[in-house]
Design a protein around this motif. Structure first.
Motif, short mmCIF file in Angstrom:
data_model
loop_
_atom_site.label_atom_id
_atom_site.label_comp_id
_atom_site.label_asym_id
_atom_site.label_seq_id
_atom_site.Cartn_x
_atom_site.Cartn_y
_atom_site.Cartn_z
N MET A 1 -11.85 -1.94 2.25
CA MET A 1 -11.48 -0.53 2.37
C MET A 1 -12.69 0.38 2.09
O MET A 1 -12.88 1.39 2.77
CB MET A 1 -10.32 -0.18 1.42
N MET B 1 -1.12 4.75 7.65
CA MET B 1 -2.46 4.35 8.07
C MET B 1 -2.45 3.69 9.45
O MET B 1 -1.62 2.83 9.72
CB MET B 1 -3.06 3.34 7.08
N CYS C 1 -6.64 6.01 1.95
CA CYS C 1 -6.77 4.97 0.92
C CYS C 1 -7.25 5.58 -0.39
O CYS C 1 -8.29 6.22 -0.44
CB CYS C 1 -7.73 3.88 1.36
N VAL C 2 -6.46 5.41 -1.45
CA VAL C 2 -6.79 5.98 -2.76
C VAL C 2 -7.39 4.93 -3.70
O VAL C 2 -7.39 5.11 -4.92
CB VAL C 2 -5.55 6.66 -3.39
N SER C 3 -7.87 3.83 -3.11
CA SER C 3 -8.55 2.77 -3.87
C SER C 3 -7.77 2.34 -5.11
O SER C 3 -8.34 2.20 -6.19
CB SER C 3 -9.96 3.24 -4.27
N CYS C 4 -6.47 2.11 -4.93
CA CYS C 4 -5.60 1.88 -6.09
C CYS C 4 -5.52 0.41 -6.51
O CYS C 4 -4.90 0.09 -7.52
CB CYS C 4 -4.21 2.41 -5.80
N TYR C 5 -6.11 -0.47 -5.75
CA TYR C 5 -6.11 -1.91 -6.06
C TYR C 5 -4.75 -2.58 -5.90
O TYR C 5 -4.61 -3.74 -6.28
CB TYR C 5 -6.65 -2.18 -7.48
N ALA C 6 -3.74 -1.88 -5.37
CA ALA C 6 -2.42 -2.52 -5.23
C ALA C 6 -2.51 -3.68 -4.24
O ALA C 6 -1.96 -4.75 -4.48
CB ALA C 6 -1.39 -1.50 -4.78
N CYS C 7 -3.23 -3.47 -3.13
CA CYS C 7 -3.36 -4.52 -2.12
C CYS C 7 -4.12 -5.72 -2.69
O CYS C 7 -3.72 -6.88 -2.51
CB CYS C 7 -4.07 -3.97 -0.88
N THR D 1 -9.94 -3.82 -1.99
CA THR D 1 -10.29 -2.44 -2.36
C THR D 1 -11.81 -2.23 -2.43
O THR D 1 -12.34 -1.37 -1.72
CB THR D 1 -9.61 -2.03 -3.68
N PRO E 1 -4.96 -2.55 5.39
CA PRO E 1 -5.91 -3.67 5.27
C PRO E 1 -5.60 -4.87 6.17
O PRO E 1 -6.51 -5.37 6.84
CB PRO E 1 -5.83 -4.05 3.79
N CYS F 1 0.84 -1.21 0.00
CA CYS F 1 0.00 0.00 0.00
C CYS F 1 0.87 1.26 0.00
O CYS F 1 1.71 1.43 0.87
CB CYS F 1 -0.92 0.02 1.22
N PRO F 2 0.68 2.16 -0.99
CA PRO F 2 1.55 3.33 -1.07
C PRO F 2 1.44 4.25 0.15
O PRO F 2 2.36 4.99 0.44
CB PRO F 2 1.07 4.04 -2.33
#
Ligand code: SF4
Ligand code: SF4
Lengths: 400, 255
Positions: free
Chosen positions: A97, A48, A76-82, A93, A52, A42-43
């Protein structure tokens, strides 16, 4: 009294946990290994209170109500990385989140900046607080007419869903006009909704305002239903994601494509129009909602490769590991909040990578990006000369 | 338990350009988009905060207008107990004297301890609503308030003065307060909660017995600001510009 409070708190965790099963594949949350890959990738994980993996741990311990007193979930920028790295494919995401943000919003724990974007979306149908009547004003200085469905009163092949930033943001309007010119040059039969178009609502949904998302989707659905067209095309990956993956759940079903897919299909028509304007090193930033969320990685690169003189160089994070520009999931409306939390901007990080790649041009395919990355080229050392362009601007540039 | 009435109204939303009506005497209401008066929104927030802090009952009264029901359901979702819509011949808009009489009449039966309203609105052509309501109800009025505490039959109110001074004063209840800012900014309520209220809450519609505009002003002509040709661009190099400026200052008597 104390007992009822404890029960209510324990009740929150149970209720929250059960609600996760309502998301597609939500029950996978049970299989979490606590490997913490999600929190690590997570960036903003390091900023945080509840990245998650920890959120799941506290949920299992029955004490997740503590999260309601913290506000860093808004990072959380909802970036889907996780979601991308999770070995158990848990929908982190769209599930965990987003549900967490919904709970914070219901508890009234919401940053003021975000509040105004949501109020504007509700009131004006766009998060920028612009007049809905002016949604098609960007078309005024083109030397051909962009048909507005209500006035055109005829079926079209392509309904172009323009989107919020593409309609109103002065920088992004340049990209929007480039697409209009391209459609015009290719002789595509298209139309736009103009003032009848509302925000796609996807980022509002991912910022925890599901009710607002549904309201906006219903308005768009009603507008779609009034006209005849074969498919919807958009330059906005967030609108694309909403119309493709979310609207059908509300009974609003239309075929939709992102412009990169639409133009790739016509690549042989486009190629003869492109001139060689000299050699250029170009790097491409995969937008989260085109890449990780929808697996479109090749189409944008095919378009770039078609431009004579373009050499593509990749950044260290690329394709499914791409770094978020910071604008998703409400991030567009939380710049001040994010800065206060960490004095960092994700767009700066990305532009640093562009510098390292040796590229002269940072190519993008999402309306959130040109303003964010251009701001960063002004502050990141060595980035002064980097030009940020949407692929559409590069295509039109090569035709002129 | 304090009985609090918030009196609020919808005003022109300046996100759209305003148009003048054909007669040239007012705004073209066909083109108007309306929004809750920002100061009234703060008055609502202050009323809800008082209720949450000291227990109480909040009634919100608003004249009928486009969008007023959505606004009232939103206040219900924030925690208001009762919502009243005043109906009458309001199409062309009523002046504040007429509205204040209607507000006073509607508020009276609830025997309010406190009446809160925005200190001003962008369409106050004939003065703000608050002092007028206070006059019609024979209550004291304090305006430009940014904090309220209820203590028995008194309220301690905070008022901001220029230069960062804050005055605290005591006012005997019942009283009318003109709110400049709530103690917290107006809160956000999730649309799902507002939609829930639309299904469960009821808006009480009350007919205004008489709209009496007496005492207000009559607008003879309303027009957009006309650009005055008072600006003069001074051209030339630095020396020339400086010389011209000196000449202008001398002529104006400033040198
Ligand atoms: S979606 Fe992105 S920002 Fe949000 S928790 Fe996952 S990795 Fe972090
Ligand atoms: S990556 Fe997946 S399995 Fe690992 S901690 Fe996160 S949610 Fe659990």
């Amino acid at each position: 009294m104390a007992d009822t409070v404890t029960e209510a708190k324990a009740g929150f965790t149970t209720k929250f946990y059960n609600s996760l099963f309502e998301v597609a594949e939500g029950e996978k949350i049970k299989t979490c290994l606590q490997c913490a890959d999600c929190s690590g990738v997570c960036p903003f994980g390091y900023l945080m209170d509840f990245p998650p993996g920890r959120m799941i741990a506290w949920m299992r311990a029955g004490i997740l109500d503590k999260m309601l007193d913290t506000d860093s979930v808004w990072m959380c920028v909802s970036c889907y990385a996780c979601t991308e790295v999770c070995p158990k494919n848990i929908p982190l995401t769209p599930g965990l989140m987003t549900r967490a943000k919904e709970e914070l919003l219901l508890a009234g724990n919401i940053p003021t900046e975000l509040q105004s974007a949501l109020e504007f979306s509700q009131r004006y149908g766009n998060p920028l607080g612009e007049s809905p009547r002016k949604r098609a004003d960007w078309t005024a200085d083109l030397d051909f007419e962009v048909p507005i469905m209500r006035k055109a009163k005829r079926p079209v092949d392509v309904l172009w869903f323009v989107g919020d930033y593409a309609s109103y943001h002065p920088r992004v309007q340049k990209t929007t006009k480039a697409f209009a010119k391209l459609l015009h040059k290719l002789g595509i039969d298209f139309g736009i909704l103009g003032p009848e178009e509302n925000s796609d609502g996807d980022s509002q949904r991912l910022a925890g305002e599901r009710g607002l998302f549904e309201m906006l989707a219903e308005k768009n659905g009603k507008a779609f239903s009034q006209y005849e067209f074969k498919e919807i095309i958009t330059t906005d990956p967030h609108a694309y994601n909403a119309i493709k993956n979310e609207y059908p759940q509300l009974g609003i079903e239309y075929p939709v494509r992102h412009y990169t897919e639409f133009l790739t299909e016509r690549i042989e028509e486009i190629k003869p129009l492109l001139k060689d304007n000299g050699k250029k090193k170009v790097t491409y930033h995969d937008p989260c909602y085109l890449g990780r969320a929808n697996n479109i990685y090749d189409a944008p690169r095919t378009l770039l490769e078609a431009i004579p003189g373009v050499e593509i160089v990749e950044m260290s994070h690329t394709k499914s590991t791409s770094l978020c520009c910071g604008g998703g999931g409400g991030g567009m409306w939380l710049d001040g909040f994010q800065w206060e939390k960490g004095e960092v901007r994700l767009s700066d990080w990305r532009v640093k990578e562009a510098v390292t790649s040796g590229a002269e041009i940072l190519a993008v395919a999402c309306p959130y990006e040109p303003p964010r990355f251009e701001d960063s080229t002004k502050t990141v050392p060595g980035a002064e000369k980097i030009i940020v362009n949407d692929i559409l601007e590069l295509l039109i540039g090569a035709m002129e | 338990m304090a009985k609090i009435v918030a009196i609020v109204k919808m005003v022109p939303d300046l996100v759209e350009e305003l148009e003048i009506n054909e007669a040239g005497t007012g705004l073209d209401r066909d083109w108007l988009r309306l929004i809750i008066n920002e100061f009234d929104n703060h008055a609502i927030e202050q009323a809800i905060l008082l209720k949450e802090r000291d227990a109480g009952e909040v009634t919100v009264i608003a004249p009928d207008a486009e969008g007023v029901e959505d606004m009232l359901f939103t206040t219900a979702a924030k925690g208001a107990d009762r919502m009243i819509k005043l109906a009458g011949d309001l199409e062309e808009g009523a002046n504040n004297h007429a509205l204040a009489r209607a507000f006073a009449e509607a508020a009276k039966p609830y025997q309010p301890d406190l009446i809160l309203t925005g200190v001003q609105a962008n369409d106050d052509l004939d003065g703000p609503v608050g002092p007028l309501v206070a006059e019609y109800l024979g209550m004291p009025y304090v305006g430009y308030i940014s904090g309220v505490t209820i203590e028995g039959n008194k309220a301690i109110v905070r008022k901001e003065y220029p230069g960062g001074l804050i005055g605290e004063m005591e006012v005997t209840l019942p009283a009318v307060l003109g709110i400049q800012a709530g103690e917290e900014p107006p809160r956000y309520v999730a649309i799902s909660k507002v939609r829930q209220m639309m299904k469960t809450a009821e808006i009480d519609e009350q007919e205004i017995s008489e709209l009496n505009p007496n005492g207000g002003v009559i607008a003879k002509r309303m027009y957009l600001p006309e650009a005055a040709k008072r600006a003069e661009m001074i051209e030339g190099d630095e020396e020339e510009i400086a010389a011209k400026l000196v000449a202008i200052f001398k002529k104006a008597g400033a040198l």
